[in-house]
Design an enzyme around this catalytic site. Structure first.
Site, PDB file in Angstrom:
ATOM      1  N   GLY A  89      46.819  13.601  16.928  1.00 41.15           N
ATOM      2  CA  GLY A  89      47.912  12.937  17.646  1.00 41.15           C
ATOM      3  C   GLY A  89      47.427  11.560  18.017  1.00 41.15           C
ATOM      4  O   GLY A  89      46.915  11.334  19.091  1.00 41.15           O
ATOM      5  N   GLY A 111      56.848  11.882   7.706  1.00 39.19           N
ATOM      6  CA  GLY A 111      56.820  11.586   9.129  1.00 39.19           C
ATOM      7  C   GLY A 111      57.514  10.270   9.443  1.00 39.19           C
ATOM      8  O   GLY A 111      58.456   9.862   8.757  1.00 39.19           O
ATOM      9  N   GLU A 150      51.245   5.858   0.721  1.00 35.69           N
ATOM     10  CA  GLU A 150      51.737   4.641   0.065  1.00 35.69           C
ATOM     11  C   GLU A 150      52.917   4.061   0.850  1.00 35.69           C
ATOM     12  O   GLU A 150      53.850   4.789   1.174  1.00 35.69           O
ATOM     13  CB  GLU A 150      52.211   4.995  -1.351  1.00 35.69           C
ATOM     14  CG  GLU A 150      52.697   3.823  -2.154  1.00 35.69           C
ATOM     15  CD  GLU A 150      51.598   2.810  -2.422  1.00 35.69           C
ATOM     16  OE1 GLU A 150      50.621   3.187  -3.085  1.00 35.69           O
ATOM     17  OE2 GLU A 150      51.734   1.670  -1.934  1.00 35.69           O
ATOM     18  N   GLU A 155      43.600  12.572  20.181  1.00 39.99           N
ATOM     19  CA  GLU A 155      42.727  11.555  19.566  1.00 39.99           C
ATOM     20  C   GLU A 155      43.145  10.131  19.957  1.00 39.99           C
ATOM     21  O   GLU A 155      42.354   9.212  19.937  1.00 39.99           O
ATOM     22  CB  GLU A 155      42.713  11.685  18.044  1.00 39.99           C
ATOM     23  CG  GLU A 155      44.041  11.377  17.376  1.00 39.99           C
ATOM     24  CD  GLU A 155      44.006  11.520  15.876  1.00 39.99           C
ATOM     25  OE1 GLU A 155      43.148  10.902  15.220  1.00 39.99           O
ATOM     26  OE2 GLU A 155      44.837  12.267  15.354  1.00 39.99           O
ATOM     27  N   ASP A 211      52.311  16.206  14.453  1.00 40.73           N
ATOM     28  CA  ASP A 211      52.355  15.409  15.699  1.00 40.73           C
ATOM     29  C   ASP A 211      53.631  15.623  16.494  1.00 40.73           C
ATOM     30  O   ASP A 211      53.696  15.248  17.663  1.00 40.73           O
ATOM     31  CB  ASP A 211      52.247  13.906  15.361  1.00 40.73           C
ATOM     32  CG  ASP A 211      50.887  13.561  14.813  1.00 40.73           C
ATOM     33  OD1 ASP A 211      50.728  12.446  14.302  1.00 40.73           O
ATOM     34  OD2 ASP A 211      49.983  14.418  14.873  1.00 40.73           O
TER      35      ASP A 211
HETATM   36  O1  F6P Z   1      50.244  12.143  11.192  1.00 40.80           O
HETATM   37  C1  F6P Z   1      49.572  13.344  11.249  1.00 40.80           C
HETATM   38  C2  F6P Z   1      48.104  13.099  11.374  1.00 40.80           C
HETATM   39  O2  F6P Z   1      47.450  14.303  11.194  1.00 40.80           O
HETATM   40  C3  F6P Z   1      47.694  12.494  12.708  1.00 40.80           C
HETATM   41  O3  F6P Z   1      47.706  13.426  13.762  1.00 40.80           O
HETATM   42  C4  F6P Z   1      46.332  11.995  12.362  1.00 40.80           C
HETATM   43  O4  F6P Z   1      45.866  10.997  13.263  1.00 40.80           O
HETATM   44  C5  F6P Z   1      46.589  11.390  10.985  1.00 40.80           C
HETATM   45  O5  F6P Z   1      47.617  12.173  10.395  1.00 40.80           O
HETATM   46  C6  F6P Z   1      45.380  11.389  10.082  1.00 40.80           C
HETATM   47  O6  F6P Z   1      45.748  10.639   8.942  1.00 40.80           O
HETATM   48  P1  F6P Z   1      44.996  10.821   7.546  1.00 40.80           P
HETATM   49  O7  F6P Z   1      45.401  12.138   6.989  1.00 40.80           O
HETATM   50  O8  F6P Z   1      45.516   9.655   6.712  1.00 40.80           O
HETATM   51  O9  F6P Z   1      43.517  10.739   7.831  1.00 40.80           O
END
Ligand code: F6P
Length: 371
Positions: free
Chosen positions: A195, A127, A82, A247, A152
């Site tokens: 990442g 984060g 959010e 990624e 990350d």
């Molecule tokens: O911010 C941490 C993280 O795991 C990233 O490495 C990843 O791209 C993202 O969150 C994935 O986000 P979500 O959990 O919203 O799919």
């Protein structure tokens, strides 16, 4: 001199926001044990990130809630992404009213409920996005303390975030395991680690696991350079290679595209790992397979190192609460635990500097970094 110190917190709210990671419950446990037993504070648990404060989804936390959670993965409070200050563009688009926040004033709800709950401070574990929101709330007059967390490891102001070491161990084990199957089949194995904007996990797990190629968002790659490296290995009787990819990694061609072009380019194959595998197979003609490690990097029991860091940051947060030192994020700086102004991480991302020693280390042992 205004030290910025206010009165000690008697009641504080605590929430976890953004992606979860190992160590969150260790940090929650630490803050709550210190606040409850040392400082007799009242702890208001806020569920599912900032959404819990917007909807007043809260409950007083007692020792039964926060004892015995040191080693459990995830967060007992739940999390969400959010973003209270972000206009709800989708809702606005549907309604056609682009110039107003259609879904009500989320930030206003937060301020209203912060006061309604008689909070002296809001403690947020999160984060980059979470600390940006925390800074904005502090500028709106709320007392806020942040704890940096993410697998990350890309938060400015702290040398490391808890979650990173646990995910690094998980990623490294996966790279190790891929070596044996790559060797058995003389294949190129591509593994995609998390990442999306920075390559800390891929770089460190790639070095730890002896990856032959490491691709990170900070260094757009040239597929021809990768192909030559792999073919050189074949000439040296190494008929297999392990390619570790963040990624968010991208080719030099993609780096030259605007957002719209890149979105279109990625439509056919959104996962970076699969895209890189296809490019390598086309470039070298060698059998190539891809593994997307995904959310296992975010789950499960925190490593010992993450437990220690999370517990230390939690204890530091409790000290800031009792000293009335708000508007700060706890941090690991060198070998000590301290805190920095919330303005330090807000709105920023800690990318890997081109001259970072780990890039030099990877190159020193013959790893191809795509250029
Ligand atoms: O911010 C941490 C993280 O795991 C990233 O490495 C990843 O791209 C993202 O969150 C994935 O986000 P979500 O959990 O919203 O799919």
């Amino acid at each position: 001199m205004d030290t910025g110190l206010k009165s000690a917190a008697k009641t504080f709210g605590i929430l976890t926001a953004g992606g979860d990671c190992p160590g969150l419950n260790a940090a929650i446990r630490s803050i709550c044990l210190a606040a409850h037993y040392r400082y007799n504070m009242t702890i208001v648990g806020i569920f599912n990130g900032f959404r819990g404060l917007i909807d007043e989804d809260v409950r007083i936390l007692k020792p039964d809630d926060f004892s015995g959670i040191l080693t459990s993965g995830g967060t007992i409070l739940g999390a969400s992404r959010e973003k209270p200050f972000k206009k709800d563009k989708d809702a606005a688009r549907q309604s056609g009213f682009y110039d107003i926040v259609v879904e009500g004033d989320k930030a206003g709800n937060i301020k209203e409920n912060y006061r309604k709950l008689n909070l002296d401070c809001l403690v947020v574990l999160g984060g980059n996005g979470t600390h940006t929101t925390a800074h904005l709330l502090a500028q709106e007059g709320l007392n806020v303390i942040g704890l940096p967390k993410t697998i990350d490891n890309d938060i400015v102001g702290t040398d490391r975030t808890f979650g990173f070491h646990s995910a690094l161990s998980i990623g490294t084990e996966a790279v190790d395991r891929l070596h044996s199957t790559a060797k058995s089949h003389n294949r190129i194995m591509v593994i995609e680690l998390m990442g999306h904007k920075t390559g800390w996990l891929a770089l460190y797990a790639g070095v730890a696991g002896g990856g032959d190629v490491i691709l990170i968002p900070e260094i757009p790659y040239n597929i021809k350079v990768i192909g030559k490296h792999i073919e050189e290995r074949v000439r040296n009787r190494k008929g297999f290679s392990v390619v570790v990819v963040a990624e968010g990694a991208l080719s030099v061609e993609e780096a030259g595209m605007d957002k719209k072009e890149r979105k279109k380019y990625r439509e056919q194959m959104p996962a970076t790992g699969y895209r890189v595998a296809r490019e390598i197979e086309e470039e070298t003609g060698m059998e190539t397979r891809a593994t997307i490690l995904g959310y296992v990097q975010r789950g499960g029991v925190p490593s010992a190192s993450d437990r220690v860091l999370a517990t230390s940051l939690g204890a530091q947060a409790a000290e800031l609460l009792v000293r009335g030192e708000y508007g700060r994020m706890t941090a690991l700086v060198g070998d000590s635990i301290g805190s920095v102004e919330l303005s330090v991480p807000a709105g920023k991302i800690k990318s890997i500097p081109q001259d970072h020693y780990m890039i030099g280390t990877a190159k020193a042992v013959g790893t191809c970094i795509g250029i």
